[in-house]
Design a protein around this motif. Structure first.
Motif, mmCIF file in Angstrom:
data_model
loop_
_atom_site.group_PDB
_atom_site.id
_atom_site.type_symbol
_atom_site.label_atom_id
_atom_site.label_comp_id
_atom_site.label_asym_id
_atom_site.label_seq_id
_atom_site.Cartn_x
_atom_site.Cartn_y
_atom_site.Cartn_z
ATOM 1 N N GLY A 175 0.852 -1.193 0.002
ATOM 2 C CA GLY A 175 0.042 -0.013 0.060
ATOM 3 C C GLY A 175 0.815 1.385 0.151
ATOM 4 O O GLY A 175 2.112 1.261 -0.050
ATOM 5 N N ALA A 176 0.086 2.408 0.248
ATOM 6 C CA ALA A 176 0.820 3.496 0.083
ATOM 7 C C ALA A 176 2.162 3.839 1.201
ATOM 8 O O ALA A 176 3.146 4.225 0.709
ATOM 9 C CB ALA A 176 -0.105 5.022 0.034
ATOM 10 N N VAL A 177 1.712 3.287 2.189
ATOM 11 C CA VAL A 177 2.822 3.485 3.316
ATOM 12 C C VAL A 177 3.664 2.417 3.035
ATOM 13 O O VAL A 177 5.052 2.987 3.368
ATOM 14 C CB VAL A 177 2.093 3.118 4.588
ATOM 15 C CG1 VAL A 177 3.043 3.054 5.964
ATOM 16 C CG2 VAL A 177 1.075 4.344 5.133
ATOM 17 N N GLY A 178 3.577 1.312 2.660
ATOM 18 C CA GLY A 178 4.621 0.421 2.488
ATOM 19 C C GLY A 178 5.409 0.881 1.449
ATOM 20 O O GLY A 178 6.837 0.491 1.459
ATOM 21 N N LEU A 179 5.013 1.473 0.241
ATOM 22 C CA LEU A 179 5.759 1.926 -0.726
ATOM 23 C C LEU A 179 6.634 3.182 -0.287
ATOM 24 O O LEU A 179 7.920 3.175 -0.555
ATOM 25 C CB LEU A 179 4.960 2.439 -1.915
ATOM 26 C CG LEU A 179 4.173 1.096 -2.546
ATOM 27 C CD1 LEU A 179 3.353 1.610 -3.739
ATOM 28 C CD2 LEU A 179 5.297 0.165 -3.094
ATOM 29 N N SER A 180 6.108 4.048 0.523
ATOM 30 C CA SER A 180 6.746 5.077 1.235
ATOM 31 C C SER A 180 7.857 4.507 2.041
ATOM 32 O O SER A 180 9.015 5.056 2.048
ATOM 33 C CB SER A 180 5.639 5.646 2.174
ATOM 34 O OG SER A 180 4.833 6.596 1.150
ATOM 35 N N SER A 181 7.707 3.553 2.789
ATOM 36 C CA SER A 181 8.642 2.926 3.496
ATOM 37 C C SER A 181 9.743 2.359 2.502
ATOM 38 O O SER A 181 10.951 2.455 2.988
ATOM 39 C CB SER A 181 8.113 1.570 4.139
ATOM 40 O OG SER A 181 6.943 2.033 5.128
#
Length: 343
Positions: A175-181
């Protein structure tokens, strides 16, 4: 004004409600320029019991200050500001330690999926964008919006895990947080980044942002795949961006002894294994929590303005605030990664 409210699972409505006003001398009223739907918003979308009174939704925003209370300083009418998802005084000992989400005078923003937003503790919370609204292109505006939560949540995961050059990092969730990570771990120097996700459009962006490997399998098969990639050692750092127990269990499964699990997915469970068969046996560290994005904003706004950092690419749809229910549907069905909402 128009605002999004949730009345129960799957029941998001856009209604006309009174405009917010300054209620305390430390408040500001912000005209929302961009907001969005967060993955954490999907938790009540899935499970909230039906109710007669709607709950205002949304906690991520970039906007223009319309009015300030008599005790507000540092921001003023007309300023373009990033609104962190938690408000804080930015002066207490806990804020000075960098943990603004635990500020004793703070709390969490709600009601950002609307045309206007009241922000408590405005002096400590709002951070101005140099140059104001004029001249800020839409792509830059999108990246500024990620600094209110999603990118800096991923960054916080990596910071709390003390990611450093040479590390092998596994990210749970595309998700967006995973990709941001993934993006944050790359910027902090991780040598190898394994992204565990199964949605090709998302994992492709993850590869662009620094993922060296993608593992689509879950559970025992996913753990075995990571072990194979790491010569049986596992990952020194795991960044968990989902919040469900299977994701935590997978995090522990792929963790190298002596490693760190950093969780920023809002936990939908109360307990995680801490006995000999889990954290104790691996000499593992469990860290993470609500990201104090306010602590990171001054450092990151210039990087966004000069396009050194472009986390706004997580937005793949944009809808007017009147179509916010559709934004929830698109994200819930995984037809969209992250939906931006505009007036």
């Amino acid at each position: 004004m128009r605002a999004s409210l949730i009345y129960g699972a799957g029941d998001v409505r856009v209604e006309t409600v009174p405009d917010p006003v300054v209620e305390q001398p430390t408040d500001a009223v912000v005209r929302v320029v961009r907001a969005c739907v967060c993955g954490s918003d999907l938790h009540p979308y899935h499970s909230l019991e039906a109710r007669e009174q709607g709950i205002p939704m949304g906690h991520e925003a970039v906007g223009v200050v319309e009015e300030t209370g008599s005790e507000v300083s540092g921001v003023g009418e007309g300023d373009l500001v990033v609104v962190p998802f938690a408000f804080s005084d930015n002066t207490c000992p806990i804020c000075r330690d960098g943990f603004h989400t635990a500020c004793p005078h703070g709390g969490f923003v709600s009601g950002a999926q609307a045309e206007y937003l009241r922000v408590p503790q405005a002096s400590g919370t709002l951070v101005t964008v140099p140059g104001g609204r004029d001249g800020v292109d839409d792509d830059v505006l999108a990246s500024l919006l990620t600094l209110s939560d999603v990118y800096l949540t991923g960054y916080h995961a990596a910071v709390m895990a003390r990611v450093r050059p040479g590390h092998t990092v596994t990210v749970i969730g595309d998700g967006a947080v995973g990709l941001s990570s993934v993006l944050a771990a790359k910027r902090l120097g991780a040598e190898r980044i394994i992204l565990m996700g199964r949605h090709r459009a998302r994992t492709d962006l993850g590869r662009e942002w620094g993922a060296t490997d993608v593992v689509a399998e879950r559970g025992d098969e996913g753990v075995a795949a990571v072990e194979e990639l790491t010569d049986g050692l596992g990952s020194q750092v795991v960044l968990e961006a989902v919040g469900h127990m299977p994701a935590y269990e997978q995090s522990h499964g792929v963790l190298r002894p002596g490693g760190v699990i950093s969780r920023v997915g809002v936990p939908q469970y109360e307990l995680a294994g801490v006995g000999f068969g889990s954290l104790f046996g691996k000499n593992a560290t469990l860290t993470g929590g609500p990201a104090p994005v306010r602590a990171y904003l001054e450092e990151h706004i210039p990087l966004v303005l000069d396009r050194t950092l472009e986390p706004g690419r997580v937005f793949d749809r944009e809808l007017p605030v009147g179509d916010t229910p559709e934004a929830y549907r698109l994200m819930d069905s995984r037809e969209a990664l992250k939906v931006m909402v505009r007036p």
